[in-house]
Design an enzyme around this catalytic site. Sequence first.
Site, PDB file in Angstrom:
ATOM      1  N   ASN A   5    -103.603 -15.321 -85.612  1.00 40.75           N
ATOM      2  CA  ASN A   5    -103.304 -16.577 -86.292  1.00 40.75           C
ATOM      3  C   ASN A   5    -104.492 -16.896 -87.202  1.00 40.75           C
ATOM      4  O   ASN A   5    -105.534 -17.342 -86.737  1.00 40.75           O
ATOM      5  CB  ASN A   5    -103.108 -17.683 -85.242  1.00 40.75           C
ATOM      6  CG  ASN A   5    -102.909 -19.053 -85.871  1.00 40.75           C
ATOM      7  OD1 ASN A   5    -102.727 -19.165 -87.085  1.00 40.75           O
ATOM      8  ND2 ASN A   5    -102.956 -20.090 -85.052  1.00 40.75           N
ATOM      9  N   TRP A   6    -104.304 -16.643 -88.475  1.00 42.03           N
ATOM     10  CA  TRP A   6    -105.422 -16.834 -89.423  1.00 42.03           C
ATOM     11  C   TRP A   6    -105.674 -18.300 -89.735  1.00 42.03           C
ATOM     12  O   TRP A   6    -106.664 -18.636 -90.361  1.00 42.03           O
ATOM     13  CB  TRP A   6    -105.149 -16.084 -90.724  1.00 42.03           C
ATOM     14  CG  TRP A   6    -105.326 -14.602 -90.630  1.00 42.03           C
ATOM     15  CD1 TRP A   6    -105.663 -13.862 -89.524  1.00 42.03           C
ATOM     16  CD2 TRP A   6    -105.178 -13.660 -91.703  1.00 42.03           C
ATOM     17  NE1 TRP A   6    -105.733 -12.540 -89.849  1.00 42.03           N
ATOM     18  CE2 TRP A   6    -105.435 -12.379 -91.166  1.00 42.03           C
ATOM     19  CE3 TRP A   6    -104.835 -13.784 -93.051  1.00 42.03           C
ATOM     20  CZ2 TRP A   6    -105.376 -11.226 -91.961  1.00 42.03           C
ATOM     21  CZ3 TRP A   6    -104.774 -12.636 -93.833  1.00 42.03           C
ATOM     22  CH2 TRP A   6    -105.052 -11.373 -93.289  1.00 42.03           C
ATOM     23  N   LYS A   7    -104.743 -19.178 -89.390  1.00 40.68           N
ATOM     24  CA  LYS A   7    -104.876 -20.600 -89.734  1.00 40.68           C
ATOM     25  C   LYS A   7    -105.116 -20.739 -91.249  1.00 40.68           C
ATOM     26  O   LYS A   7    -104.565 -19.962 -92.011  1.00 40.68           O
ATOM     27  CB  LYS A   7    -105.970 -21.250 -88.887  1.00 40.68           C
ATOM     28  CG  LYS A   7    -105.777 -20.926 -87.393  1.00 40.68           C
ATOM     29  CD  LYS A   7    -106.648 -21.697 -86.470  1.00 40.68           C
ATOM     30  CE  LYS A   7    -106.320 -21.286 -85.030  1.00 40.68           C
ATOM     31  NZ  LYS A   7    -107.080 -22.031 -84.053  1.00 40.68           N
ATOM     32  N   HIS A  91     -97.825 -25.109 -82.804  1.00 43.16           N
ATOM     33  CA  HIS A  91     -99.254 -24.888 -82.533  1.00 43.16           C
ATOM     34  C   HIS A  91     -99.939 -26.229 -82.275  1.00 43.16           C
ATOM     35  O   HIS A  91     -99.601 -27.240 -82.895  1.00 43.16           O
ATOM     36  CB  HIS A  91     -99.922 -24.174 -83.710  1.00 43.16           C
ATOM     37  CG  HIS A  91    -101.306 -23.725 -83.373  1.00 43.16           C
ATOM     38  ND1 HIS A  91    -102.387 -24.571 -83.424  1.00 43.16           N
ATOM     39  CD2 HIS A  91    -101.771 -22.529 -82.932  1.00 43.16           C
ATOM     40  CE1 HIS A  91    -103.470 -23.907 -83.033  1.00 43.16           C
ATOM     41  NE2 HIS A  91    -103.132 -22.673 -82.729  1.00 43.16           N
ATOM     42  N   GLU A  93    -102.642 -27.455 -83.183  1.00 48.26           N
ATOM     43  CA  GLU A  93    -103.221 -28.130 -84.361  1.00 48.26           C
ATOM     44  C   GLU A  93    -102.147 -28.882 -85.145  1.00 48.26           C
ATOM     45  O   GLU A  93    -102.415 -29.924 -85.737  1.00 48.26           O
ATOM     46  CB  GLU A  93    -103.964 -27.099 -85.231  1.00 48.26           C
ATOM     47  CG  GLU A  93    -105.293 -26.714 -84.576  1.00 48.26           C
ATOM     48  CD  GLU A  93    -105.757 -25.303 -84.838  1.00 48.26           C
ATOM     49  OE1 GLU A  93    -105.267 -24.662 -85.786  1.00 48.26           O
ATOM     50  OE2 GLU A  93    -106.623 -24.826 -84.069  1.00 48.26           O
ATOM     51  N   GLU A 160    -101.586 -21.903 -74.872  1.00 49.43           N
ATOM     52  CA  GLU A 160    -102.894 -22.113 -75.475  1.00 49.43           C
ATOM     53  C   GLU A 160    -103.465 -23.445 -75.004  1.00 49.43           C
ATOM     54  O   GLU A 160    -103.179 -24.495 -75.595  1.00 49.43           O
ATOM     55  CB  GLU A 160    -102.774 -22.122 -76.997  1.00 49.43           C
ATOM     56  CG  GLU A 160    -102.232 -20.832 -77.568  1.00 49.43           C
ATOM     57  CD  GLU A 160    -102.623 -20.656 -79.030  1.00 49.43           C
ATOM     58  OE1 GLU A 160    -103.278 -19.663 -79.336  1.00 49.43           O
ATOM     59  OE2 GLU A 160    -102.288 -21.528 -79.843  1.00 49.43           O
ATOM     60  N   GLY A 166    -110.788 -22.343 -80.184  1.00 51.04           N
ATOM     61  CA  GLY A 166    -111.908 -22.441 -81.115  1.00 51.04           C
ATOM     62  C   GLY A 166    -113.178 -23.007 -80.491  1.00 51.04           C
ATOM     63  O   GLY A 166    -114.111 -23.394 -81.195  1.00 51.04           O
ATOM     64  N   SER A 205    -109.826 -18.739 -77.696  1.00 50.70           N
ATOM     65  CA  SER A 205    -111.099 -18.008 -77.625  1.00 50.70           C
ATOM     66  C   SER A 205    -110.962 -16.602 -77.039  1.00 50.70           C
ATOM     67  O   SER A 205    -111.828 -16.143 -76.296  1.00 50.70           O
ATOM     68  CB  SER A 205    -112.140 -18.821 -76.857  1.00 50.70           C
ATOM     69  OG  SER A 205    -112.393 -20.043 -77.547  1.00 50.70           O
ATOM     70  N   GLY A 226    -107.152 -16.508 -82.763  1.00 53.50           N
ATOM     71  CA  GLY A 226    -107.543 -17.212 -83.980  1.00 53.50           C
ATOM     72  C   GLY A 226    -108.815 -16.617 -84.562  1.00 53.50           C
ATOM     73  O   GLY A 226    -108.792 -15.604 -85.254  1.00 53.50           O
ATOM     74  N   GLY A 227    -109.947 -17.245 -84.264  1.00 52.74           N
ATOM     75  CA  GLY A 227    -111.239 -16.877 -84.857  1.00 52.74           C
ATOM     76  C   GLY A 227    -111.534 -15.383 -84.855  1.00 52.74           C
ATOM     77  O   GLY A 227    -111.946 -14.821 -85.880  1.00 52.74           O
TER      78      GLY A 227
HETATM   79  P1  PGA Z   1    -109.027 -19.245 -81.240  1.00 48.84           P
HETATM   80  O1  PGA Z   1    -107.606 -19.823 -81.694  1.00 48.84           O
HETATM   81  O2  PGA Z   1    -108.810 -17.800 -80.859  1.00 48.84           O
HETATM   82  O3  PGA Z   1    -109.914 -19.391 -82.427  1.00 48.84           O
HETATM   83  O4  PGA Z   1    -109.478 -20.058 -80.056  1.00 48.84           O
HETATM   84  C1  PGA Z   1    -106.411 -19.477 -81.041  1.00 48.84           C
HETATM   85  C2  PGA Z   1    -105.236 -20.209 -81.655  1.00 48.84           C
HETATM   86  O5  PGA Z   1    -105.362 -21.398 -81.959  1.00 48.84           O
HETATM   87  O6  PGA Z   1    -104.151 -19.624 -81.846  1.00 48.84           O
END
Ligand code: PGA
Length: 246
Positions: A5-7, A91, A93, A160, A166, A205, A226-227
């Site tokens: 997930n590149w956001k 998600h 966010e 999640e 993050g 994470s 994500g990250g």
């Molecule tokens: P993260 O994000 O790996 O940076 O914690 C995961 C996500 O929100 O899908």
Amino acid sequence: MIAANWKMHKTTSETREYITEFLPLVKDVSDVEIVLAPPFTSLAIAAKFLKGSNVKLAAQDVYWEEKGAFTGEISPLMLKDVECSYVIIGHSERRQYFGETDQTVNRKIKAALKAGLGVILCIGETLQERESNRTFEVLKRQITEGLKDINTDALVVAYEPVWAIGTGKTATPEQAQEAHQFIRTELKAIFGNEADNIRILYGGSVKPDNIASLMVKDDVDGALVGGASLKPDSFSAIVKFQGGDS
Ligand code: PGA
């Protein structure tokens, strides 16, 4: 399934560079379904560069109408048009910053499935909810409301925990398994034994050095990253984690 997930990261040229570097690193992987979810603006170029590869494309959100006066929104048909196989829905966010609710999640899932897109439904509790012992209650609500009147198990669910996203604070494999097992039980209440075929991903994470300990757990069927998905070398290390059998 291991999904990136590149956001809100990467321009079209950065997307092209990433894919050019990433594909050779994972070309021999056949036992993991690999998925990239770039921002909307990079979907078309990603589709072009992923063509014929073992990596599938996902969008990060979708609207539920097919077309119309909905400024700024993207329809399921538009995602099909740029060759998306999946769409991430709900998600945290989006729930936190953009007013996504279990009801909008439900409408989006129905529209995406109708258009033939695979759905990656995200659920998870906040730190406050966990600390007040409401984790299971929240997960149950997100599952039952999000999947209301949906009668297909052609879904992927991503657990999640919001406190792990993050933050560098990964859930322990035991915490992940406990939640995943609960989610599986709730899915069984809706879909019966077919729920055994629904992949439940862990997200929050995930890194090259913790993926193996999570994947070893019975109900952890993959990861949403994500990250650590933003660099081809770290994401490919996650995809190729030792002992990969899902
Ligand atoms: P993260 O994000 O790996 O940076 O914690 C995961 C996500 O929100 O899908």
